[in-house]
Design a protein around this motif. Structure first.
Motif, PDB file in Angstrom:
ATOM      1  N   ILE A 235      35.922  45.033  25.838  1.00  0.00           N
ATOM      2  CA  ILE A 235      34.966  46.144  25.821  1.00  0.00           C
ATOM      3  C   ILE A 235      33.543  45.620  25.634  1.00  0.00           C
ATOM      4  O   ILE A 235      32.599  46.067  26.301  1.00  0.00           O
ATOM      5  N   PHE A 236      33.384  44.652  24.733  1.00  0.00           N
ATOM      6  CA  PHE A 236      32.057  44.073  24.490  1.00  0.00           C
ATOM      7  C   PHE A 236      31.500  43.460  25.775  1.00  0.00           C
ATOM      8  O   PHE A 236      30.337  43.702  26.138  1.00  0.00           O
ATOM      9  N   GLU A 237      32.308  42.670  26.472  1.00  0.00           N
ATOM     10  CA  GLU A 237      31.833  41.998  27.676  1.00  0.00           C
ATOM     11  C   GLU A 237      31.499  42.994  28.774  1.00  0.00           C
ATOM     12  O   GLU A 237      30.527  42.804  29.523  1.00  0.00           O
ATOM     13  N   MET A 238      32.278  44.060  28.878  1.00  0.00           N
ATOM     14  CA  MET A 238      32.020  45.052  29.913  1.00  0.00           C
ATOM     15  C   MET A 238      30.752  45.852  29.613  1.00  0.00           C
ATOM     16  O   MET A 238      30.042  46.284  30.527  1.00  0.00           O
ATOM     17  N   LEU A 239      30.461  46.061  28.348  1.00  0.00           N
ATOM     18  CA  LEU A 239      29.270  46.825  27.971  1.00  0.00           C
ATOM     19  C   LEU A 239      28.008  45.964  27.978  1.00  0.00           C
ATOM     20  O   LEU A 239      26.921  46.444  28.327  1.00  0.00           O
ATOM     21  N   CYS A 240      28.144  44.697  27.603  1.00  0.00           N
ATOM     22  CA  CYS A 240      26.964  43.855  27.381  1.00  0.00           C
ATOM     23  C   CYS A 240      26.745  42.811  28.473  1.00  0.00           C
ATOM     24  O   CYS A 240      25.617  42.338  28.662  1.00  0.00           O
ATOM     25  N   GLY A 241      27.810  42.424  29.158  1.00  0.00           N
ATOM     26  CA  GLY A 241      27.659  41.432  30.214  1.00  0.00           C
ATOM     27  C   GLY A 241      27.744  39.997  29.737  1.00  0.00           C
ATOM     28  O   GLY A 241      27.513  39.069  30.512  1.00  0.00           O
ATOM     29  N   PHE A 242      28.080  39.781  28.475  1.00  0.00           N
ATOM     30  CA  PHE A 242      28.266  38.422  27.947  1.00  0.00           C
ATOM     31  C   PHE A 242      29.263  38.491  26.798  1.00  0.00           C
ATOM     32  O   PHE A 242      29.586  39.574  26.302  1.00  0.00           O
TER      33      PHE A 242
ATOM     34  N   ASP B  92      28.657  54.484  18.505  1.00  0.00           N
ATOM     35  CA  ASP B  92      30.115  54.642  18.469  1.00  0.00           C
ATOM     36  C   ASP B  92      30.812  53.394  19.005  1.00  0.00           C
ATOM     37  O   ASP B  92      31.849  52.963  18.480  1.00  0.00           O
ATOM     38  N   ALA B  93      30.251  52.821  20.068  1.00  0.00           N
ATOM     39  CA  ALA B  93      30.840  51.612  20.641  1.00  0.00           C
ATOM     40  C   ALA B  93      30.737  50.455  19.661  1.00  0.00           C
ATOM     41  O   ALA B  93      31.704  49.692  19.485  1.00  0.00           O
ATOM     42  N   GLN B  94      29.612  50.324  19.008  1.00  0.00           N
ATOM     43  CA  GLN B  94      29.445  49.241  18.040  1.00  0.00           C
ATOM     44  C   GLN B  94      30.386  49.406  16.860  1.00  0.00           C
ATOM     45  O   GLN B  94      30.964  48.426  16.376  1.00  0.00           O
ATOM     46  N   ASP B  95      30.581  50.626  16.415  1.00  0.00           N
ATOM     47  CA  ASP B  95      31.512  50.867  15.313  1.00  0.00           C
ATOM     48  C   ASP B  95      32.932  50.483  15.701  1.00  0.00           C
ATOM     49  O   ASP B  95      33.664  49.865  14.912  1.00  0.00           O
TER      50      ASP B  95
END
Length: 203
Positions: free
Chosen positions: A27-34, A64-67
């Motif tokens: 999820i992190f990579e898809m949202l942030c690109g790294f 919400d995503a960060q949580d």
């Protein structure tokens, strides 16, 4: 790679716990690109960030995503979302997934938010990045510049050590077969000059 893998601890861990860690990374990579633990490309620095749980969240990520990510990407299994009393339902009921209808999702009854304009069945590659085509001519026979000049000598010595041949067995069928195979290799690689001395026939 999960933190427990980096410290090589002896443990018994079900696959679901690894999957929840991996879900957070995905999820992190898809949202942030790294990747969440990226730090200039230094492997040791990345391992250190994993062990310390050091994640840099960009300012544009939704709260919400960060949580959700903070509860998934944690080395403390007693705090990782999905490992608690509610199990996987804790993940599914998180506010970041509020718009997801899980029953419809399991039935594949939800339309994708974006469908790339790909023409099926015609090999459409329009969605891939463009890059210069390679100029190498494939299938063209020629000398291999990476084959060492003493390859045949090495093969001959290897045949001796593997078969246990000695002076008395040089006229045996196995030895003759080995010599012929090496001669074929010599001819194929066109390294006749370097291999002449090694391939001198002894009677």
């Amino acid at each position: 790679m999960a933190a427990k893998c980096n410290v090589q601890q002896s443990f018994e861990l079900c696959a679901d716990e690894f999957c929840r860690w991996s879900l957070g990374i995905l999820i992190f990579e898809m949202l942030c690109g790294f990747t969440p633990f990226w730090d200039g490309g230094s492997p040791m620095k990345i391992y250190e960030n994993i062990l310390k749980g050091r994640v840099k969240y960009p300012p544009y990520i939704h709260p919400d995503a960060q949580d959700l990510l903070q509860q998934l990407i944690t080395s403390d299994l007693t705090k990782r979302l999905g490992n608690l009393h509610g199990g996987s339902k804790d993940v599914m009921q998180h506010p970041w997934f509020a718009e997801v209808t899980w029953e419809r999702l399991s039935k594949k009854d939800i339309d994708a938010p974006y469908v790339p304009p790909v023409r099926g069945g015609v090999g459409d590659a329009s969605q891939f990045d463009k890059y210069p085509e390679e100029t190498e001519e494939y299938g063209v026979q020629g000398e291999d510049p990476y084959v060492p000049t003493d390859l045949v000598c090495v093969a001959w010595i290897h045949a001796y050590t593997e078969t246990g041949m000695d002076t008395s067995s040089r006229n045996s069928k196995a030895f003759v077969s080995t010599q012929l195979n090496i001669l074929r290799l010599l001819h194929a690689t066109k390294k006749s000059t370097s291999g002449d001395e090694c391939l001198t026939w002894h009677h």
